[in-house]
Design an enzyme around this catalytic site. Structure first.
Site, PDB file in Angstrom:
ATOM      1  N   SER A 354      14.441 -30.212 -19.390  1.00 31.22           N
ATOM      2  CA  SER A 354      14.051 -30.072 -20.787  1.00 31.22           C
ATOM      3  C   SER A 354      13.430 -31.327 -21.382  1.00 31.22           C
ATOM      4  CB  SER A 354      15.214 -29.547 -21.616  1.00 31.22           C
ATOM      5  OG  SER A 354      16.348 -30.336 -21.466  1.00 31.22           O
ATOM      6  N   ASP A 365      -0.086 -34.570 -18.388  1.00 31.04           N
ATOM      7  CA  ASP A 365      -1.264 -34.057 -19.094  1.00 31.04           C
ATOM      8  C   ASP A 365      -2.182 -35.187 -19.549  1.00 31.04           C
ATOM      9  OD1 ASP A 365      -0.252 -31.573 -18.660  1.00 31.04           O
ATOM     10  OD2 ASP A 365       0.006 -31.035 -20.774  1.00 31.04           O
ATOM     11  N   LYS A 384      13.090 -25.938 -17.756  1.00 30.01           N
ATOM     12  CA  LYS A 384      13.588 -25.394 -19.019  1.00 30.01           C
ATOM     13  C   LYS A 384      12.574 -25.701 -20.107  1.00 30.01           C
ATOM     14  CE  LYS A 384      17.188 -25.380 -22.504  1.00 30.01           C
ATOM     15  NZ  LYS A 384      16.579 -26.037 -23.668  1.00 30.01           N
TER      16      LYS A 384
END
Length: 457
Positions: A354, A365, A384
């Site tokens: 998470s 990214d 998650k």
């Protein structure tokens, strides 16, 4: 950070962690191996750290509670739709079950336990392991793992599920437990005269906590065939670390983050400044076995590393964004005026979950878009990609509900998918597992160092 779509929600209760929240994330197993604060850094055997990293967390201390904003003027505090769940047939069935229990159950029972079981059951009916009802006591334990600040002795305990033997799993540096001479693997025989094996660990920990300045008497056995001895430990205000750092050879900075707590971002900032002042040329961030934590903590940390550039169609500096069932989008991240000017390697594994994945996803990214030089090393992460919000109830209880999905800046939702590393390598510790941990025998970490050194050539 844009909170315009969620003005009534205290951001400190938005969590992105593995099942059952925060330090409890990924930790609901049956070994009852309790470790507090969760720092796995610079210690013996990272593989052993994984085992404790997925155990339920209770640290010896009394939390310094801070205010959680109540959700006001919202339908969550009404029972307008309660009839949809508790219709006459359901109420009658509950009453019938209670009568059978009262008439035939072979032992006495606690009425409050039954009532709490009903409330837990409502949330369990969602079949979502992340949506949970908390009693007031359970909520306090959750807050403990969130803040990392305690009145206690600064040690972590674990309990054998069969023998109920309680031992010290970690002594935190600079805490009362260290001052009193406690050591890892010490057996706790008794606490203020109460035999340790006669208590569930949760209750035993509650006896060790107390008012600041008071003392607790512990009976300790060090070694199987030795006589126990007694030590008094003064309870103090303890802030447990969730960040460890060290400058390695060739100017490689190493920061390990064990969990994203309230104080983690400030600890990370301090570690980063310290490494920079020592001449750091490249940064390794170790998120292995990090189960997640607070959304605000991870976004503040990533903000500190990334430039305020535009990824996709999102506002500049976006670290992560969420989308709820109504399509409402909320972005997190901002230009804090700071950016690290060196290559980054992020260590991840199958227990990085998470908030750790938000960190790793943003790095991946921004690297793909050419804004930074970042590489992920290790194993595919947990997977998650959903966010929970905690709502305070009127009687001190609380409920944690999955409220939205989160997406990396380029629009990837990694729920049940995880994030693939750029360089995959299995964990292996090639040194003596009975000796103190030495990072030169940690195969994953050594690979991360190798990747970083290639960047620095």
């Amino acid at each position: 950070m844009d909170n315009s779509n969620n003005r009534d929600v205290n951001p400190y209760v938005q969590r992105v962690d593995a099942p059952d929240g925060g330090a409890d994330a990924l930790r609901e197993n049956y070994t009852q191996n309790y470790e507090g604060g969760g720092s796995n850094g610079l210690k013996k055997g990272f593989g052993a750290g994984i085992a404790t990293g997925i155990a339920a967390t209770i640290v010896l201390g009394l939390i310094v509670l801070f205010a959680y904003t109540m959700i006001t003027g919202r339908s969550v505090h009404t029972v307008a739709k309660s009839a949809d769940v508790l219709d006459d047939k359901t109420v009658q069935k509950i009453d019938e079950l209670a009568n059978y229990i009262d008439e035939y159950y072979y032992e006495d029972y606690d009425k409050d336990d039954l009532e709490n079981g009903l409330l837990h059951g409502v949330m369990e009916g969602l079949n979502d392991p992340y949506s949970v009802y908390y009693t007031a006591d359970e909520y306090k334990e959750l807050q403990i793992s969130t803040t990392g600040t305690y009145y206690g002795i600064g040690a972590a305990l674990k309990q054998d599920p069969d023998t109920k033997q309680v031992t010290v799993s970690k002594v935190y540096s600079g805490t009362p437990s260290e001052e009193a001479g406690l050591k890892k693997d010490d057996e706790i025989v008794s606490v203020d005269g109460v035999e340790a094996t006669s208590e569930d660990l949760t209750k035993l920990v509650a006896k060790i906590r107390g008012e600041e300045g008071t003392k607790v008497t512990l009976e300790i056995r060090r070694g199987e065939d030795t006589d126990p001895f007694t030590v008094e430990v003064e309870r103090k205000n303890v802030e447990l670390p969730s960040v460890d750092s060290k400058l390695l050879d060739n100017g490689v900075g190493y920061i390990q983050v064990s969990e994203f707590q309230t104080n983690t971002a400030s600890q990370f900032e301090t570690a980063l400044d310290g490494l920079t002042n020592q001449g750091m040329k490249g940064l390794i961030v170790d998120l292995r076995a990090n189960p997640g934590g607070l959304l605000t903590a991870v976004t503040q940390m990533v903000d500190r590393l990334l430039p305020a550039e535009t990824v996709g169609k999102l506002p500049a500096g976006t670290v992560v964004y969420t989308k709820d069932k109504n399509g409402n989008v909320q972005t997190f991240g901002d230009d804090d005026g700071k950016q690290i000017d060196c290559p980054i390697v992020v260590l991840v594994d199958e227990n990085s979950a998470s908030a750790s994945e938000i960190f790793a996803g943003a790095m991946k990214d921004y690297n793909e878009d050419g804004y930074i030089d970042a590489t992920l090393v290790g194993k595919k992460t947990f997977g998650k990609g959903i966010v929970q919000t905690i709502y305070n109830l009127s009687d001190g209880d609380a409920v944690k509900i999955t409220t939205s999905k989160y997406y990396t800046p380029n629009g990837h939702n990694i729920h049940k998918k995880g994030i693939e590393p750029d360089v995959e390598v299995d964990y292996e510790y090639t040194g003596d597992t009975n000796a103190d941990y030495d990072m030169q025998y940690d195969v994953q970490l050594q690979k991360a160092i190798e990747v970083m050194n290639e960047k620095l050539k």
